[in-house]
Design an enzyme around this catalytic site. Structure first.
Site, PDB file in Angstrom:
ATOM      1  N   ASN A  24     -31.677  27.177   4.494  1.00  0.00           N
ATOM      2  CA  ASN A  24     -32.222  27.915   5.630  1.00  0.00           C
ATOM      3  C   ASN A  24     -31.768  29.370   5.669  1.00  0.00           C
ATOM      4  O   ASN A  24     -32.279  30.169   6.451  1.00  0.00           O
ATOM      5  CB  ASN A  24     -31.856  27.219   6.949  1.00  0.00           C
ATOM      6  CG  ASN A  24     -30.365  27.213   7.205  1.00  0.00           C
ATOM      7  OD1 ASN A  24     -29.605  26.757   6.363  1.00  0.00           O
ATOM      8  ND2 ASN A  24     -29.937  27.722   8.346  1.00  0.00           N
ATOM      9  N   TYR A 172     -10.594  26.567  -0.919  1.00  0.00           N
ATOM     10  CA  TYR A 172     -11.908  26.954  -1.441  1.00  0.00           C
ATOM     11  C   TYR A 172     -11.903  26.894  -2.964  1.00  0.00           C
ATOM     12  O   TYR A 172     -12.849  26.386  -3.584  1.00  0.00           O
ATOM     13  CB  TYR A 172     -12.267  28.356  -0.968  1.00  0.00           C
ATOM     14  CG  TYR A 172     -13.628  28.829  -1.434  1.00  0.00           C
ATOM     15  CD1 TYR A 172     -14.796  28.268  -0.920  1.00  0.00           C
ATOM     16  CD2 TYR A 172     -13.750  29.834  -2.388  1.00  0.00           C
ATOM     17  CE1 TYR A 172     -16.045  28.699  -1.348  1.00  0.00           C
ATOM     18  CE2 TYR A 172     -14.992  30.279  -2.821  1.00  0.00           C
ATOM     19  CZ  TYR A 172     -16.136  29.704  -2.291  1.00  0.00           C
ATOM     20  OH  TYR A 172     -17.376  30.139  -2.723  1.00  0.00           O
TER      21      TYR A 172
END
Length: 309
Positions: A24, A172
């Protein structure tokens, strides 16, 4: 091999079904938009259904939206069931969605958010959909990693969920290293199962919403230097698109920007860290990922290896 590969080099995609997670916004949006424009039937697999519909309205071609929350195994299983019912065949699964440098949080299933979303969520989704790809000639699983897989990166088997201490950058790095190790181990297991291949890609440093959780001390310099240090989301999506569509791509390859430091530039095959190629760690991570997610793959295991003394 074309050194200035662009979206104009993408072969016609009519007749192909592509699922893109996190489509999106940012890199996922550009990846999905371009695939749809080239003729693929594209599914935007997104957490926020309304934002997904808004994104689809800005694309041309055959685009549908599928709710998918990678922080929930229940949602992943539900989404996979919907996708399996709607698509007897899948040509491309692009594991793009991700979070970066978040404060320590956990998923619905108790996994550290970055590891749970970026690796375990995509591991589970891939396993649940893989039998829709295996019979399809030229099908691919493309997983988006990062140059961050080199930064303070290791698979911390003694504390995978960062319960004892937490570094958002190291977490991460672990998640992005896991993405690569998953790709390499998946490719090894795919070699005796039809024509499906597993490929990885990274976008360099792209100007997207992903950096919104970057610590302030790092975010401000990046903002000031953005014109020099980053590239657009359109350019950042090209390594993923090349990995997904270039007929010359081979399983187990890794694509990224070809400029200095792999920060930006046209996509080309790049090298990942030596740690990412440790087969014993890859296999151990795979086994633990199966145990944590409860998802097993319809593939024969690769021959076991052990660390050399």
């Amino acid at each position: 091999m074309n050194s200035n590969w662009t979206e104009q080099d993408i072969p016609d995609q009519h007749g192909r079904v592509a699922i893109v997670t996190g489509a999106n916004t940012g890199l996922g949006f550009e990846t999905a938009r371009i695939l749809a424009a080239r003729g693929a039937a594209v599914v935007l697999a997104v957490r926020n259904l309304e934002k997904g519909r808004q994104a689809a309205s800005r694309m041309t071609g055959e685009v549908t939206v599928q709710p998918l929350d990678l922080t929930s195994l229940e949602s992943i299983r539900s989404a996979a069931a919907d996708l399996r019912a709607a698509h007897p065949r899948i040509d491309l699964l692009i594991n793009n969605a991700g979070v970066m440098y978040t404060p320590r949080q956990t998923t619905a299933d108790g996994f550290e958010l970055q590891f749970g979303t970026n690796h375990l969520g995509h591991f589970a989704l891939t396993g649940l959909l893989l039998d829709r790809l295996l019979p399809v000639p030229g099908s691919r699983v493309v997983t988006v990693s990062s140059t961050g897989h080199r930064i303070r990166a290791a698979i911390h088997f003694d504390d995978l969920q960062w319960e004892h201490s937490y570094s958002r950058m190291a977490a991460y790095g672990q998640a992005k290293l896991a993405n690569l190790m998953f790709t390499y181990e998946l490719q090894r297991r795919l070699t005796t199962h039809g024509t499906t291949v597993a490929v990885a890609a990274h976008p360099g440093v792209s100007n997207t919403e992903l950096v919104r959780n970057t610590p302030t001390a790092l975010r401000l310099p990046v903002t000031w230097l953005a014109p020099l240090l980053t590239q657009t989301a359109e350019m950042g999506a090209l390594p993923t698109l090349r990995a997904a569509t270039d007929p010359a791509v081979a399983g187990g390859q890794y694509y990224g920007p070809g400029g200095r430091g792999e920060i930006r530039g046209y996509p080309k095959p790049v090298a990942s860290s030596p740690d990412s190629h440790d087969r014993a760690v890859q296999q151990r991570l795979w086994t633990i990922s199966e145990e944590l997610t409860g998802v097993t793959f319809p593939l024969s295991p690769a021959p076991a290896v052990t660390h050399r003394p």
